[in-house]
Enzyme design. Sequence first.
Site, PDB file in Angstrom:
ATOM      1  N   GLU A  38      -1.947   6.011  31.482  1.00 30.10           N
ATOM      2  CA  GLU A  38      -1.680   5.252  30.349  1.00 30.10           C
ATOM      3  C   GLU A  38      -0.697   6.123  29.273  1.00 30.10           C
ATOM      4  O   GLU A  38      -0.579   7.032  29.658  1.00 30.10           O
ATOM      5  CB  GLU A  38      -2.980   5.000  29.558  1.00 30.10           C
ATOM      6  CG  GLU A  38      -3.979   4.014  30.544  1.00 30.10           C
ATOM      7  CD  GLU A  38      -4.898   3.551  29.637  1.00 30.10           C
ATOM      8  OE1 GLU A  38      -5.319   3.786  28.388  1.00 30.10           O
ATOM      9  OE2 GLU A  38      -5.989   2.706  30.158  1.00 30.10           O
ATOM     10  N   ARG A  94      18.629 -11.695  35.114  1.00 34.13           N
ATOM     11  CA  ARG A  94      19.206 -11.997  36.221  1.00 34.13           C
ATOM     12  C   ARG A  94      18.464 -13.486  36.636  1.00 34.13           C
ATOM     13  O   ARG A  94      19.104 -14.552  37.156  1.00 34.13           O
ATOM     14  CB  ARG A  94      19.386 -11.208  37.324  1.00 34.13           C
ATOM     15  CG  ARG A  94      18.056 -10.540  37.764  1.00 34.13           C
ATOM     16  CD  ARG A  94      18.223 -10.332  39.304  1.00 34.13           C
ATOM     17  NE  ARG A  94      18.869  -9.119  39.655  1.00 34.13           N
ATOM     18  CZ  ARG A  94      18.679  -7.716  39.788  1.00 34.13           C
ATOM     19  NH1 ARG A  94      17.603  -7.535  39.018  1.00 34.13           N
ATOM     20  NH2 ARG A  94      19.472  -7.012  39.920  1.00 34.13           N
ATOM     21  N   HIS A 129      24.473 -15.640  32.407  1.00 35.41           N
ATOM     22  CA  HIS A 129      25.044 -16.551  33.473  1.00 35.41           C
ATOM     23  C   HIS A 129      24.881 -17.885  33.302  1.00 35.41           C
ATOM     24  O   HIS A 129      25.672 -18.600  32.691  1.00 35.41           O
ATOM     25  CB  HIS A 129      24.421 -16.033  35.004  1.00 35.41           C
ATOM     26  CG  HIS A 129      24.808 -17.015  36.028  1.00 35.41           C
ATOM     27  ND1 HIS A 129      24.280 -16.826  37.276  1.00 35.41           N
ATOM     28  CD2 HIS A 129      25.962 -17.746  36.255  1.00 35.41           C
ATOM     29  CE1 HIS A 129      24.909 -17.491  38.092  1.00 35.41           C
ATOM     30  NE2 HIS A 129      26.081 -18.398  37.580  1.00 35.41           N
ATOM     31  N   LYS A 191      32.274 -15.663  44.782  1.00 37.49           N
ATOM     32  CA  LYS A 191      31.270 -15.011  45.270  1.00 37.49           C
ATOM     33  C   LYS A 191      30.354 -15.871  45.754  1.00 37.49           C
ATOM     34  O   LYS A 191      29.474 -16.845  44.834  1.00 37.49           O
ATOM     35  CB  LYS A 191      30.878 -14.004  44.272  1.00 37.49           C
ATOM     36  CG  LYS A 191      29.658 -13.297  44.870  1.00 37.49           C
ATOM     37  CD  LYS A 191      29.351 -11.980  44.113  1.00 37.49           C
ATOM     38  CE  LYS A 191      28.373 -12.074  42.929  1.00 37.49           C
ATOM     39  NZ  LYS A 191      28.148 -10.593  42.174  1.00 37.49           N
ATOM     40  N   ARG A 193      26.067 -15.292  46.833  1.00 35.43           N
ATOM     41  CA  ARG A 193      25.265 -14.248  47.023  1.00 35.43           C
ATOM     42  C   ARG A 193      24.374 -14.494  48.221  1.00 35.43           C
ATOM     43  O   ARG A 193      23.963 -15.771  48.467  1.00 35.43           O
ATOM     44  CB  ARG A 193      24.253 -14.022  45.770  1.00 35.43           C
ATOM     45  CG  ARG A 193      23.289 -12.779  45.882  1.00 35.43           C
ATOM     46  CD  ARG A 193      22.802 -12.317  44.496  1.00 35.43           C
ATOM     47  NE  ARG A 193      23.870 -11.439  43.843  1.00 35.43           N
ATOM     48  CZ  ARG A 193      24.011 -10.250  44.157  1.00 35.43           C
ATOM     49  NH1 ARG A 193      23.622  -9.585  45.247  1.00 35.43           N
ATOM     50  NH2 ARG A 193      24.867  -9.315  43.430  1.00 35.43           N
ATOM     51  N   ASP A 218      33.498  -5.478  36.137  1.00 30.46           N
ATOM     52  CA  ASP A 218      32.431  -6.061  36.198  1.00 30.46           C
ATOM     53  C   ASP A 218      31.393  -5.726  35.021  1.00 30.46           C
ATOM     54  O   ASP A 218      31.637  -4.764  34.533  1.00 30.46           O
ATOM     55  CB  ASP A 218      31.613  -5.982  37.748  1.00 30.46           C
ATOM     56  CG  ASP A 218      30.773  -7.295  37.984  1.00 30.46           C
ATOM     57  OD1 ASP A 218      30.777  -8.112  36.980  1.00 30.46           O
ATOM     58  OD2 ASP A 218      30.492  -7.684  39.170  1.00 30.46           O
TER      59      ASP A 218
HETATM   60  C1  R5P Z   1      26.489 -10.713  39.124  1.00 31.54           C
HETATM   61  O1  R5P Z   1      26.385 -11.834  38.927  1.00 31.54           O
HETATM   62  C2  R5P Z   1      27.027  -9.438  38.412  1.00 31.54           C
HETATM   63  O2  R5P Z   1      27.898  -9.638  37.481  1.00 31.54           O
HETATM   64  C3  R5P Z   1      27.273  -8.394  39.211  1.00 31.54           C
HETATM   65  O3  R5P Z   1      28.434  -8.723  40.150  1.00 31.54           O
HETATM   66  C4  R5P Z   1      26.154  -8.171  40.008  1.00 31.54           C
HETATM   67  O4  R5P Z   1      25.018  -7.870  39.340  1.00 31.54           O
HETATM   68  C5  R5P Z   1      26.237  -6.650  40.725  1.00 31.54           C
HETATM   69  O5  R5P Z   1      25.114  -6.375  41.679  1.00 31.54           O
HETATM   70  P1  R5P Z   1      25.423  -5.629  43.060  1.00 31.54           P
HETATM   71  O6  R5P Z   1      25.957  -4.235  42.410  1.00 31.54           O
HETATM   72  O7  R5P Z   1      24.032  -5.548  43.297  1.00 31.54           O
HETATM   73  O8  R5P Z   1      26.237  -6.446  43.768  1.00 31.54           O
END
Ligand code: R5P
Length: 302
Positions: A38, A94, A129, A191, A193, A218
């Site tokens: 704790e 996120r 986002h 991109k 994911r 970024d």
């Molecule tokens: C994504 O939407 C962000 O702007 C970054 O590109 C992303 O979070 C980077 O994450 P990682 O290094 O795990 O690819």
Amino acid sequence: MSTIVLAAFDDVALADHLADRLGAAAGEIESRRFPDEETYVRLLTPVADCDVILVGSLDRPDPKLARLLFLADAARDLGARKVGLVAPYLAYLRQDKRFKPGEAVTAPSFARVLSRAFDWLVTVDPHLHRYAALDEIYSVPATAMHAAPVVAQWIATRVARPLVVGPDRESEQWVAEVARAARAPYAVFEKARLGDTRVELRAPDLAPWRDRQPVLVDDVVSSGGTMIEALGLLARTGLPAATCVAVHALFAGDAQERLLAAGAREVATSDTIRHPSNRFSVLDRLADGVRAVSARTVQGRI
Ligand code: R5P
């Protein structure tokens, strides 16, 4: 009435710097874990009738959250007038959507928790986002400062004939501003994911920029997957080795080493999260953000 700045975690230098810039007092806290894990916290500086600012980056946030909430609550209990949060890196943005049935949408959940604990917050380039602004999920005034001017200045002094490159559409919000301030052209990749660490990128035609030095920009580097994929794509187009620039140096595991191994010329980040790659400072931007909040407090708008 005075303002007391407290380091919520171990970054006392950051809190001292901010206090100094704001002409405020730097206070002290004590914190430890009980043997059963704790959290114990104690404010060593009296805060009655003061405005309190808790300062700390929320990278790797889960173990930090209990301490942060207890400190904010203790400050109020001890008579603080207002309690603000300066989080150079703000976590949990996120998961802004339920992608699968039953998932927690943690961005607004986290925002509700912090909005109950603090009167205001200031951060740098939050990962927005699907939200246009923090106030879509934060019910207290939430100010986002931007690192673009310092990023642009660093690029302009370090890289000759830069081409600013964003690895995805979301990054265009930072990349366009950085490129404009650095007086450089920019390009943005597409991109998709594929998982927590895997992404697929597509580049536009970069042939007109063959004589330029690419600089990937970024908001965060987390697993490094995005930047590593982008480095590979740039190398295949025949451009020289790219410099990698990020605002927030999350660097999960050995991400920085893997970026360098993937051919990054240099990896540079801001000091929102302390890391050996820190090359430029956003602390003055944070102080500007707090001053803007203070002006609203004086006007009675907070
Ligand atoms: C994504 O939407 C962000 O702007 C970054 O590109 C992303 O979070 C980077 O994450 P990682 O290094 O795990 O690819």
